[in-house]
Scaffold this motif. Structure first.
Motif, PDB file in Angstrom:
ATOM      1  N   ALA A   1      -0.815   3.180   2.750  1.00  0.00           N
ATOM      2  CA  ALA A   1      -0.356   2.735   1.342  1.00  0.00           C
ATOM      3  C   ALA A   1      -0.125   3.920   0.310  1.00  0.00           C
ATOM      4  N   LEU A   2      -1.079   5.073   0.310  1.00  0.00           N
ATOM      5  CA  LEU A   2      -0.759   6.116  -0.525  1.00  0.00           C
ATOM      6  C   LEU A   2       0.720   6.896  -0.150  1.00  0.00           C
ATOM      7  N   ILE A   3       1.161   6.811   1.274  1.00  0.00           N
ATOM      8  CA  ILE A   3       2.501   7.456   1.479  1.00  0.00           C
ATOM      9  C   ILE A   3       3.565   6.566   0.842  1.00  0.00           C
ATOM     10  N   ALA A   4       3.257   5.119   1.192  1.00  0.00           N
ATOM     11  CA  ALA A   4       4.449   4.181   0.677  1.00  0.00           C
ATOM     12  C   ALA A   4       4.454   3.821  -0.703  1.00  0.00           C
ATOM     13  N   GLY A   5       3.430   4.120  -1.633  1.00  0.00           N
ATOM     14  CA  GLY A   5       3.250   3.608  -2.900  1.00  0.00           C
ATOM     15  C   GLY A   5       3.033   2.475  -3.068  1.00  0.00           C
ATOM     16  N   ARG A   6       2.183   1.707  -1.918  1.00  0.00           N
ATOM     17  CA  ARG A   6       1.940   0.325  -2.066  1.00  0.00           C
ATOM     18  C   ARG A   6       1.242  -0.437  -3.130  1.00  0.00           C
ATOM     19  N   PHE A   7       0.388   0.509  -3.748  1.00  0.00           N
ATOM     20  CA  PHE A   7      -0.759   0.238  -4.842  1.00  0.00           C
ATOM     21  C   PHE A   7      -0.180   0.946  -6.084  1.00  0.00           C
ATOM     22  N   GLY A   8       0.904   1.371  -6.126  1.00  0.00           N
ATOM     23  CA  GLY A   8       1.422   2.166  -7.363  1.00  0.00           C
ATOM     24  C   GLY A   8       2.317   3.424  -6.985  1.00  0.00           C
ATOM     25  N   ASP A   9       2.311   4.501  -7.759  1.00  0.00           N
ATOM     26  CA  ASP A   9       3.440   5.484  -7.295  1.00  0.00           C
ATOM     27  C   ASP A   9       2.845   6.032  -5.894  1.00  0.00           C
ATOM     28  N   ALA A  10       3.903   6.373  -5.312  1.00  0.00           N
ATOM     29  CA  ALA A  10       3.822   7.229  -3.901  1.00  0.00           C
ATOM     30  C   ALA A  10       3.198   8.550  -4.123  1.00  0.00           C
ATOM     31  N   ALA A  11       2.174   8.825  -3.208  1.00  0.00           N
ATOM     32  CA  ALA A  11       1.494  10.156  -3.398  1.00  0.00           C
ATOM     33  C   ALA A  11       2.305  11.050  -3.020  1.00  0.00           C
ATOM     34  N   ASP A  12       2.309  12.221  -3.589  1.00  0.00           N
ATOM     35  CA  ASP A  12       3.120  13.323  -3.349  1.00  0.00           C
ATOM     36  C   ASP A  12       2.437  14.183  -2.096  1.00  0.00           C
ATOM     37  N   LEU A  13       2.972  15.178  -1.618  1.00  0.00           N
ATOM     38  CA  LEU A  13       2.568  15.516  -0.313  1.00  0.00           C
ATOM     39  C   LEU A  13       1.069  16.343  -0.630  1.00  0.00           C
ATOM     40  N   GLY A  14       0.642  17.076  -1.864  1.00  0.00           N
ATOM     41  CA  GLY A  14      -0.645  17.480  -2.099  1.00  0.00           C
ATOM     42  C   GLY A  14      -1.514  16.400  -2.116  1.00  0.00           C
ATOM     43  N   GLN A  15      -1.184  15.437  -2.598  1.00  0.00           N
ATOM     44  CA  GLN A  15      -2.080  14.164  -2.774  1.00  0.00           C
ATOM     45  C   GLN A  15      -2.359  13.777  -1.278  1.00  0.00           C
ATOM     46  N   GLN A  16      -1.418  13.494  -0.816  1.00  0.00           N
ATOM     47  CA  GLN A  16      -1.646  12.987   0.688  1.00  0.00           C
ATOM     48  C   GLN A  16      -2.560  14.081   1.630  1.00  0.00           C
TER      49      GLN A  16
ATOM     50  N   THR B   1      -4.661  16.269   0.425  1.00  0.00           N
ATOM     51  CA  THR B   1      -6.050  16.363  -0.053  1.00  0.00           C
ATOM     52  C   THR B   1      -6.788  15.048   0.728  1.00  0.00           C
ATOM     53  N   PHE B   2      -6.068  13.906   0.432  1.00  0.00           N
ATOM     54  CA  PHE B   2      -6.837  12.658   1.109  1.00  0.00           C
ATOM     55  C   PHE B   2      -7.104  12.784   2.592  1.00  0.00           C
ATOM     56  N   PHE B   3      -5.898  13.231   3.435  1.00  0.00           N
ATOM     57  CA  PHE B   3      -6.181  13.418   4.696  1.00  0.00           C
ATOM     58  C   PHE B   3      -7.141  14.613   5.176  1.00  0.00           C
TER      59      PHE B   3
END
Length: 207
Positions: A141-156, A158-160
């Motif tokens: 969902a973060l990658i695709a922006g399913r719940f809002g803006d798509a997460a940028d690489l840095g956000q992805q 960090t979460f991963f």
């Protein structure tokens, strides 16, 4: 769905084809690990086609097994692995893999990060949020922006690195070798290969 957005849903922004494929694979892993596959999901799995890479070969092996799998047998396998009498063969939670106990600090940290991004557990979900299926769904969902803006690489990244990287590869390795695994052993290989690729890509990305 194991997580939902608190804000109103918006149309997902465009992302690259590569990121869409990544999100699709995360979502697929989440589906397979959340519930036993029904006939439709088994048919979709049987239709998967991989390339000549290690991950592609693993996908082809999974597809081949899915062609000969029935929903009833897949459900029995799923139950032995994840439910069982009292507990299944595997406990697919980050708290357990990282601390040896359920509902520990990794779950609390995940809930804090979910709240910061406007995510909350869906009302029809009773599993702790740090289960592998939920984390695969959230990453997709973060990658695709399913719940809002798509997460940028840095956000992805960090979460991963915080919630998936430290333990998911170990879980998928355990799934590969679990005594109750057949179809799910092949899924474990796909998951392990994919997590290794993601970890290396994030490692090589600019800080």
């Amino acid at each position: 769905m194991t997580a939902q957005a608190e804000a109103a849903s918006v149309a997902p922004p465009r992302i690259t084809a590569e990121d869409q494929m990544r999100a699709d694979l995360y979502n697929y892993l989440g589906l397979m690990l959340a519930l036993p596959p029904d006939q439709m999901l088994l048919q979709q799995t049987a239709g998967l086609e991989g390339d000549e890479s290690d991950l592609g070969s693993a996908i082809n092996a999974l597809a081949k097994l899915a062609r000969h799998s029935k929903p009833a047998a897949s459900e029995r396998e799923f139950n032995k692995l994840f439910i069982g009498l009292g507990r299944g063969e595997l406990l697919p939670y980050s708290s357990y893999y990282l601390t040896g106990f359920l509902n520990e600090k990794p779950l609390a940290q995940l809930r804090q990060d979910m709240a910061a991004q406007g995510l909350t557990r869906a009302p029809n979900s009773y599993e702790p949020e740090d289960n592998i299926a939920s984390l695969m769904e959230m990453m997709g969902a973060l990658i695709a922006g399913r719940f809002g803006d798509a997460a940028d690489l840095g956000q992805q990244k960090t979460f991963f690195n915080k919630h998936i990287g430290p333990w998911a590869g170990h879980f998928f390795s355990d799934l590969e070798t679990a005594k109750s695994s057949l179809l799910y052993a092949a899924l474990g290989t796909v998951g392990r290969q994919f997590i290794e690729i993601e970890a290396e890509a994030f490692r090589m990305s600019a800080e």
